[in-house]
Design a protein around this motif. Sequence first.
Motif, short mmCIF file in Angstrom:
data_model
loop_
_atom_site.label_atom_id
_atom_site.label_comp_id
_atom_site.label_asym_id
_atom_site.label_seq_id
_atom_site.Cartn_x
_atom_site.Cartn_y
_atom_site.Cartn_z
N VAL A 1 0.85 -1.18 0.00
CA VAL A 1 0.00 0.00 0.00
C VAL A 1 0.89 1.23 0.00
CG1 VAL A 1 -1.51 1.36 1.48
CG2 VAL A 1 -2.04 -1.03 1.07
N GLU B 1 -2.87 4.95 -1.53
CA GLU B 1 -4.30 4.76 -1.22
C GLU B 1 -5.20 5.75 -1.95
OE1 GLU B 1 -3.75 4.34 3.22
OE2 GLU B 1 -4.92 2.53 2.75
N GLY C 1 -5.10 5.36 -5.70
CA GLY C 1 -5.14 4.84 -7.07
C GLY C 1 -3.97 5.20 -7.95
N VAL C 2 -3.03 5.99 -7.45
CA VAL C 2 -1.99 6.52 -8.32
C VAL C 2 -0.76 5.61 -8.44
CG1 VAL C 2 -0.38 8.45 -8.63
CG2 VAL C 2 -2.72 8.90 -7.90
N CYS C 3 -0.32 4.99 -7.33
CA CYS C 3 1.00 4.35 -7.36
C CYS C 3 1.00 2.92 -7.90
CB CYS C 3 1.63 4.39 -5.96
SG CYS C 3 0.91 3.22 -4.79
N GLY C 4 -0.10 2.22 -7.76
CA GLY C 4 -0.19 0.86 -8.29
C GLY C 4 0.35 -0.24 -7.38
N CYS D 1 -0.77 -1.56 -4.80
CA CYS D 1 -1.80 -2.46 -4.24
C CYS D 1 -2.49 -3.29 -5.31
CB CYS D 1 -2.85 -1.62 -3.52
SG CYS D 1 -3.80 -0.61 -4.69
N CYS E 1 -6.88 -0.67 -3.27
CA CYS E 1 -7.18 0.47 -2.39
C CYS E 1 -8.40 1.24 -2.85
CB CYS E 1 -5.99 1.41 -2.28
SG CYS E 1 -5.67 2.37 -3.79
#
Lengths: 292, 159
Positions: free
Chosen positions: B41, B44, B46-49, B51, B63
């Motif tokens: 995580v 949280e 949606g941007v980093c990927g 999760c 997330c």
Amino acid sequence: MKPASFKYIKPESLEEALEVKSEYGDEIRILAGGQSLIPAMNFRIMQPSVLLDINMLDSLSYINLDSNKLRLGAMTRLMQLENDSVVSKNSPLLEEALPYIAHPQIRNRGTVGGNISHADPAAELPVVAVAMNARFCVESICGSRWIKSKKFFKGYFETDISADEIMTEIELPLFEDRTGWAFQEIARRSGDYAMAGVAVLLTLDNDNICNNARIVFLNMGEAPMDTNKAVGLLIGEVLTEELIMEVADLASQQEIDPIGGIHATANYQRHLANILTKRALKSAYSRVQKHE
Amino acid sequence: MNEKHNIQLSINGSQYTADVEARLLLSDFIRHTLGLTGTHVGCEHGVCGACTVIMDGHAVRACLMFAVQADGLEIMTVEGLSEGPEKLNALQEAFREAHGLQCGFCTPGILMSLIPFLKNNPEPTEQEIRYALSGNLCRCTGYQHIVDAVLLYVERKNS
Ligand SMILES: Cc1cc2nc3c(=O)[nH]c(=O)nc-3n(C[C@H](O)[C@H](O)[C@H](O)COP(=O)(O)OP(=O)(O)OC[C@H]3O[C@@H](n4cnc5c(N)ncnc54)[C@H](O)[C@@H]3O)c2cc1C
Ligand code: FES
Ligand code: FES
């Protein structure tokens, strides 16, 4: 846990959903793909007390072609549209815009109804919808009504949907003959919301005189920015390099209202809008020619 | 408000049943309730990927879903990729050999994004690989070695 507590309701049918929606009114939020709502809840920018999860309503997920209209169920996922031959054949402007929306992982969940209802002025589909003169069907326990895309977007994240209504269908008219299209945008990174973007449609007669055109911008104001004066210059004319420059200058100087931000000043956004307009007009024009 | 909902779902082929609060994110359910900490995580929103998991065959952000929404669904996390904790699958092996990771924080999300992508497109170009990776942030590698790892995997798979 990041989001605040809420009551979770998962209706099995549209009728049940509409009843719940009318009962709770403003307190309730529809949970479609969740790709805009859940980030906002994780930040606690939004703390709805009730969530109405409409992901079980398969009847709202479809892509239908009926005579001269493409009909999309509100819960159709963006990825379904992207992989659909009916869409690519009949709505190439929509097809061209889809890959610019976020990332594949987001498009696997995000829905067409959610993207439009969210009414982010930087989003792609509201602009495509306005350019195509789309209509949206919204339903409540009292019945259904159609809203024209031009009347639908009221301002930043604001729409004409009332508290008891749910969007159920997006209706996209098909192009007239000899229509060219282009969707172009510039973002800092692939998948980011764009700094500037434009959807263009051009319809020419047999002498290549333009008899219909649309130029609509994203992220250039509080809603999709439709241009009337710039389009007015095109009508009745044959496209020339000079005319394209004139149209782009007028549109980018007088018909948009960018506010600028940390990644692009308002002036830079106008500059991008100008360049994108020229590119998109040329691309749309060459597509009319190719379709002969 | 804090009412619990009973959910039943399959993760990496095993059935799980749990009572969850509606606001519990799928990512937190996987990590905290089930202890499957391979799913990471980061942001949280949606941007980093980090999760990313596979749900009914599609890569999605864990997330940006509530656990209660996963009721009845089939999920695969990075723990489900290989036959056991000591083993690597072919894609993981290519990552190891091509130095496709440094700290490894982004790696589970990247693998879970790539599995469905490579299934749909078994012979991708480098450009397509870069586009497929564009929804996953890596702060260590500069991406080049990740792209090399995918190319190595594709080359082996198709030879
Ligand atoms: C990292 C990231 C990047 C993104 N980048 C982009 C981008 O570049 N361009 C872009 O356009 N979008 C982008 N998005 C947003 C994404 O496209 C969303 O999926 C979309 O905007 C909302 O669709 P949804 O189905 O997820 O809606 P939800 O998040 O479920 O809902 C959004 C809003 O619409 C309402 N709503 C949903 N469906 C209906 C309905 N049927 N009737 C009435 N109201 C409804 C909800 O109540 C909520 O207020 C991004 C998202 C993320 C996380
Ligand atoms: S933690 Fe889910 S995308 Fe970053
Ligand atoms: S290896 Fe460290 S973030 Fe990618």
